[in-house]
Write an enzyme that holds these catalytic residues in place. Structure first.
Site, PDB file in Angstrom:
ATOM      1  N   ASP A 130       0.853  -1.190   0.000  1.00  0.00           N
ATOM      2  CA  ASP A 130       0.000   0.000   0.000  1.00  0.00           C
ATOM      3  C   ASP A 130       0.894   1.246   0.000  1.00  0.00           C
ATOM      4  OD1 ASP A 130      -2.478   1.291   0.192  1.00  0.00           O
ATOM      5  OD2 ASP A 130      -2.477   1.259   2.394  1.00  0.00           O
ATOM      6  N   ALA A 172     -11.580   3.961   3.953  1.00  0.00           N
ATOM      7  CA  ALA A 172     -12.981   3.515   4.045  1.00  0.00           C
ATOM      8  C   ALA A 172     -13.521   3.488   5.474  1.00  0.00           C
ATOM      9  CB  ALA A 172     -13.125   2.142   3.407  1.00  0.00           C
ATOM     10  N   SER A 173     -12.654   3.452   6.481  1.00  0.00           N
ATOM     11  CA  SER A 173     -13.149   3.455   7.873  1.00  0.00           C
ATOM     12  C   SER A 173     -13.939   4.729   8.116  1.00  0.00           C
ATOM     13  CB  SER A 173     -11.978   3.403   8.861  1.00  0.00           C
ATOM     14  OG  SER A 173     -11.198   2.264   8.645  1.00  0.00           O
ATOM     15  N   ASN A 211      -8.167   0.224   7.499  1.00  0.00           N
ATOM     16  CA  ASN A 211      -7.094   0.082   8.489  1.00  0.00           C
ATOM     17  C   ASN A 211      -7.594   0.567   9.853  1.00  0.00           C
ATOM     18  OD1 ASN A 211      -4.540  -0.334   9.607  1.00  0.00           O
ATOM     19  ND2 ASN A 211      -3.722   1.612   8.895  1.00  0.00           N
TER      20      ASN A 211
HETATM   21  P1  13P Z   1      -8.578   3.882   6.835  1.00  0.00           P
HETATM   22  O1  13P Z   1      -7.485   3.783   7.858  1.00  0.00           O
HETATM   23  O2  13P Z   1      -9.242   5.197   6.878  1.00  0.00           O
HETATM   24  O3  13P Z   1      -9.498   2.730   6.920  1.00  0.00           O
HETATM   25  O4  13P Z   1      -7.873   3.843   5.392  1.00  0.00           O
HETATM   26  C1  13P Z   1      -7.073   2.753   5.032  1.00  0.00           C
HETATM   27  C2  13P Z   1      -6.429   2.986   3.726  1.00  0.00           C
HETATM   28  O5  13P Z   1      -6.962   3.631   2.859  1.00  0.00           O
HETATM   29  C3  13P Z   1      -5.116   2.392   3.499  1.00  0.00           C
HETATM   30  O6  13P Z   1      -4.602   2.744   2.259  1.00  0.00           O
END
Ligand code: 13P
Length: 279
Positions: A80, A205-206, A227
């Site tokens: 990532d 997305a969180s 994440n």
């Molecule tokens: P979040 O921590 O907001 O869920 O995002 C995760 C993400 O996009 C990792 O690339």
């Protein structure tokens, strides 16, 4: 690997990417995905790869865990926010299945040039590549940004000229916790989806509502990254366990409930992405 994400796009579900922050995360991700029969993407963000033991160590550990846990669902190991072309190449050499090159802070010309170099190397090694246009907001693992909506022409150029497999167009999402309600640019999303063939990726997305996630899936998102949500579940449970019994010091007794909390949270993410019972 590409076929898995293409299938998700065609059948209107998204494969969740869950980021790894240690061994318990790997086990929780694999356990939740296997139990729900969901394909899954195990992500390591470039900024924490050293903390996780380096590209080779963490990739080999994830792949060993897939074997020792007798995992039968498809798993993609993904880098990532690859910070440099060199780092992406190191991940390819270490055995990753998929890498993201994050050239979003560069001019579009430079982003295309660097992403192209990653794609060339990765494709020669049967590894797929995700690129980014615009800027995802928030602060996570040292990736800091202010929201900048992706420009449609830049998206088309990066996808076509660099021959990307997946594209993350920043459209209002934020890494980490949202301040206020998330405000995703669905009209821009629709225009990008209509102009570009390849599956889209939603970062941050969180904190996005289930309804907005489903809309994003119907507008071409076949990979959605999580994440923070898992880390909140882990840390809340860890605090509770330690507060409930101040005499605890056995690591397994302390860590087991927080691992269980992660498994449940990842299952709920799989249900939100409607990727369950797909394999
Ligand atoms: P979040 O921590 O907001 O869920 O995002 C995760 C993400 O996009 C990792 O690339």
């Amino acid at each position: 690997m590409n076929a898995l994400i293409q299938q998700a796009k065609q059948e209107h579900y998204a494969i969740p990417q869950i980021n790894v922050n240690g061994l318990l995360w790997i086990e929780s991700i694999l356990e939740a995905a296997e139990a729900t029969r969901s394909p899954i993407i195990v992500g390591t963000t470039d900024k924490v790869v050293e903390f996780l033991g380096g590209y080779h160590f963490i990739c080999t550990t994830i792949k060993n865990k897939i074997k020792t846990m007798n995992i039968t669902i498809p798993v993609i190991v993904h880098l990532d926010h690859g910070l440099t072309v060199e780092n992406c190449k190191k991940a390819v050499d270490a055995g990753y299945d998929s890498v993201m090159y994050d050239g979003s802070k560069l001019s579009i010309e430079e982003n295309i040039k660097q992403t192209k170099a990653v794609v060339e190397y990765a494709h020669n090694n049967k590894v797929i590549v995700e690129g980014e246009v615009g800027a995802i907001g928030g602060n996570e693992d040292g990736i800091v940004g202010n929201v900048k909506y992706a420009d449609l022409d830049d998206c088309i150029r990066l996808a076509q000229e660099a021959k990307l497999d997946t594209l993350a167009p920043a459209l209002g999402s934020v890494h980490g916790k949202y301040q206020g309600e998330p405000d995703l640019g669905f009209s821009e999303m629709k225009a990008i989806q209509e102009a570009i063939d390849i599956p889209l990726v939603l970062h941050g997305a969180s904190g996005i509502s289930d309804e907005d996630l489903l809309t994003a899936i119907h507008l071409g998102h076949a990979k959605i990254n999580f994440n923070t949500e898992i880390n909140i579940a882990w840390s809340n449970q860890l605090r509770q366990t330690l507060n409930q019994d101040k005499s605890l010091f056995n690591p397994q007794q302390i860590l087991k409930p927080s691992k269980a909390a992660m498994v449940e949270t990842i299952k709920s993410i799989i249900y939100k992405c409607t990727s369950y019972n797909r394999v």
